[in-house]
Design a protein around this motif. Structure first.
Motif: not given
Length: 385
Positions: A100, A124, A127-128, A130-133, A385
């Motif tokens: 994290r 989690e 997801r984190l 992927n959301e942050a690229g 995803r």
């Protein structure tokens, strides 16, 4: 031609696997070969910094291998913009918190499995990231073993016809630690520290089965603690609270049945610590870590059950060896090279954190199956995803 230096935070590499496979045989080997070359002429040169909790261990490890950078302060390492990749080979219970932090710091992620202690945490993290690229990957080393690569070659060629079943035998005798030191760290046998062979090995079996034979659809598992008492690294006795053997059955896509025995309390009477036998309508194969043998239907003997006469067959002599036909590099190193190409050159890399989460999912369901003594279906995670 230009060189692209990339800083890699290597957290937890003072342990056996981290030192031998990831540091010495992967990152240092890549440096010694002159880096990883991209098609555009750029050479990727990894620049590791060793991170951990023991200053003495890190200092000694760095000095032994000529590594200039080491630290006990993960936050400082994450704050350094030159460090672009965060790698984690700590014990599982420590991994999620550090991952994290790395995500918050904008680092690309590569880690050992299991990726987290629970499926919820594993999802989690995926997801984190992927959301942050952020580009992310999970070590799935057994896919790159010579024996498994040869099996994959056979599957892709259609050698087996319709695959019927897979049998995997894995394990060896890990000494208890009283009169002879054990080959594995003591935390492996403590559930409270993230130990247990189901948590450890089901992550492996998930990606092996999924990638070679078909997605796992359901699981039935029986675990046990065969050796209830062991001695730790300081020679102190302790009670084992985690499973040291697991006997699993999996139903795969296409009706393939996989039987998988994993044990740290078994003496080896086979050709390797890992043996994977695949039986199909047209032929069979048996693979170890490096070698693979086959028997086609036209070469299959015709035994008849008769315990009253001596066995006339020498079964192991009736198999043919699959040739190498290529040079096999260290599997951990090969995957590191692929991930570095993914980060720097945007090459494809499909073994991401979501793939890692599938391994954690199977381990959780295996433990639940053992607890409730029943078959359990494996839900599809693709929608997460």
């Amino acid at each position: 031609m230009s060189e692209r230096k990339i800083g890699i935070i290597m957290n937890g590499v003072s342990g056996r696997m981290g030192t031998n496979q990831h540091l010495i045989r992967s990152i240092l080997a890549i440096r010694q070969q002159g880096g990883v070359k991209l098609e555009n002429g750029v050479t990727i040169m990894p620049d590791p910094i060793l991170v951990g909790r023991s200053e003495a261990k890190l200092k000694a490890l760095a000095a032994a291998h000529g590594i200039a950078r080491w630290s006990t302060n993960l936050d400082e390492c994450l704050a350094d913009a030159n460090n672009e990749i965060y790698f984690d080979s700590q014990t599982t219970v420590l991994r999620a918190e550090s991952m994290r932090k790395a995500i918050a710091a904008g680092k690309h992620l590569y880690c050992e499995k299991p990726t987290a202690s629970t499926l919820e945490e594993a999802l989690e993290l995926a997801r984190l990231a992927n959301e942050a690229g952020l580009k992310n990957g999970v070590v799935q080393d057994k896919l790159f073993l010579p024996g498994v690569l040869k099996l994959k070659r056979l599957v892709d060629s259609g050698f087996f016809g319709r695959i019927l079943s897979v049998r995997i035998e894995f394990g060896y005798w890990v000494f208890e630690g009283d009169w002879q030191a054990g080959q594995r760290p003591s935390w492996n046998y403590r559930q409270e520290d993230g130990g247990g062979i189901i948590v450890d090995m089901f992550a492996h079996w998930r990606y092996v089965l999924d990638n070679l034979f078909g997605n796992v659809k359901s699981v039935s598992c029986l675990g046990t603690t065969h050796i209830p008492k062991r001695w730790d690294e300081k020679g102190q006795p302790y009670t084992c609270t985690a499973d040291d053997a697991a006997y699993g059955t999996f139903e795969l896509e296409g009706g393939i049945i996989a039987q998988v025995n994993s044990s740290w309390a078994v003496r080896v009477d086979r050709e390797d610590l890992l043996n994977i036998q695949v039986d199909g309508t047209e032929g069979s194969a048996a693979a170890g870590l490096r070698e693979c043998k086959v028997q086609h239907r036209v070469n299959t003997p015709k035994p008849v059950w008769n315990p009253d006469v001596a066995n006339p067959f020498r079964f192991r002599e009736q198999w043919e060896t699959v040739p190498d036909n290529q040079i096999f590099d260290n599997g951990f190193k090969v995957q590191w090279e692929l991930f570095l190409k993914h980060v720097v050159g945007d090459a494809p890399f499909r073994w991401d954190l979501m793939e890692g989460a599938k391994g954690t999912q199977l381990a959780e369901l295996g433990l639940l199956s053992w607890k409730e003594r029943r078959w359990i279906d494996v839900p599809d995670l693709e929608g997460c995803r």
